[in-house]
Design an enzyme around this catalytic site. Structure first.
Site, PDB file in Angstrom:
ATOM      1  CG  ASP A 205      -2.083   1.000   1.067  1.00 34.63           C
ATOM      2  OD1 ASP A 205      -2.552   1.214  -0.059  1.00 34.63           O
ATOM      3  OD2 ASP A 205      -2.501   1.585   2.087  1.00 34.63           O
TER       4      ASP A 205
ATOM      5  CB  SER B 141      -6.384   2.925  -0.144  1.00 41.14           C
ATOM      6  OG  SER B 141      -5.012   3.246  -0.099  1.00 41.14           O
TER       7      SER B 141
ATOM      8  CD  GLN C  52      -4.175   1.623  -3.301  1.00 37.41           C
ATOM      9  OE1 GLN C  52      -3.797   2.782  -3.345  1.00 37.41           O
ATOM     10  NE2 GLN C  52      -3.767   0.773  -2.370  1.00 37.41           N
TER      11      GLN C  52
END
Length: 290
Positions: free
Chosen positions: A206, A230, A280
């Protein structure tokens, strides 16, 4: 949080029941819970319900609300299916009465089959030739934007080395790509099992990925004038690996639109073995927009 042991204490959850686990949070420099932490903790919870030695091969998650750093997170695991070859788990994360996150994870028994992979980029600078985030802070800290300097000052058990350092004060659009080497600090080779390594790799995944989505708009947009978060995160795990050497996270952004940026990436060992892929979508909302 400065060592691998610190990170493991964060990721390995307290067991409440056979299907419920509790976790705490540590900041990575933002005022809310780091998405990679919730991803990794949720996988820890799901993995604790797998008793047949099946291996995590994919996960798909949605971030529903920002997590509060000061509140514990409760993870509830649903045993969706245990089939002949695959086991599926669904994890829901709560803080008080709020559902902040959901994740589905699939585990596969070990099987033999065909094998191929894409090649790692060639011609990239090796980690020994590059500056780490720590080096950048020490050498250029007085010239960095305050928000970036504060972010770099946070102690981490991971060292990052981008293959290219762009001047944040030089506002120009950049290609939608980013390549970053990373390595765990104070790690002893072969000291972790694959289950734990996958959780740590997920935590790291991430970091950095939305940089490639920001790059094409860098003449106007930066982390200080955007609301970012996110939104979802998917990951596929292909091969075993170790953290005893540098790994490369090679990322690209095919599209940004509607205040959302999409990015995807591949994670390689230094000798070119593809160990995981990541995708993502993140919020990229100019702060003067609602």
């Amino acid at each position: 949080m400065t060592t691998v042991n610190d990170l493991l204490k964060l990721l390995i959850l307290e067991k409440v029941t056979e299907s419920e686990f509790n976790g705490v949070s540590k900041t990575v420099g933002s005022p809310v819970v780091f998405g990679g932490q919730v991803l990794a903790q949720a996988i820890n919870a799901a993995s604790r319900t797998i008793t047949n030695k099946r291996i995590l091969h994919s996960m798909h998650a949605y971030f529903l609300e920002a997590g509060d750093l000061n509140l514990p997170i409760t993870y509830n695991v649903s045993r969706v299916r245990d089939g002949g070859s695959f086991s599926v788990r669904r994890v829901t994360a709560h803080q008080k009465d709020r559902t902040i996150f959901i994740l589905s994870a699939s585990f596969h028994k070990k099987e033999d089959g065909y094998n191929h992979q894409i090649e790692m980029k060639s011609g990239l600078k090796q980690p020994e030739e590059l500056l780490s985030w720590t080096d950048i802070l020490h050498q250029f800290g007085d010239f960095l934007p305050k928000s970036l300097k504060t972010f770099f000052e946070i102690e981490r058990p991971i060292e990052f080395k981008p293959t290219k350092i762009d001047n944040p004060l030089e506002r120009k659009d950049l290609p939608p790509f980013s390549d970053v080497w990373f390595k765990l600090k104070s790690y002893t080779a072969n000291s972790l099992d694959l289950v734990t390594k996958q959780q740590i790799l997920t935590y790291i995944s991430d970091y950095n990925i939305l940089v490639s989505a920001l790059n094409p708009h860098a003449s106007k947009a930066h982390w200080g004038n955007m609301q970012t978060a996110s939104l979802d995160h998917s990951m596929w795990y292909f091969r075993d690996f170790d953290f005893d050497d540098w790994l490369l996270f090679s990322m690209e952004s095919p599209s940004t639109s509607n205040a959302r940026g999409f990015a995807r990436g591949n994670i390689f060992t230094r000798d070119g073995k593809l160990i995981a892929s990541v995708a993502q979508e993140g919020l990229m909302r100019p702060k003067d927009k609602k």
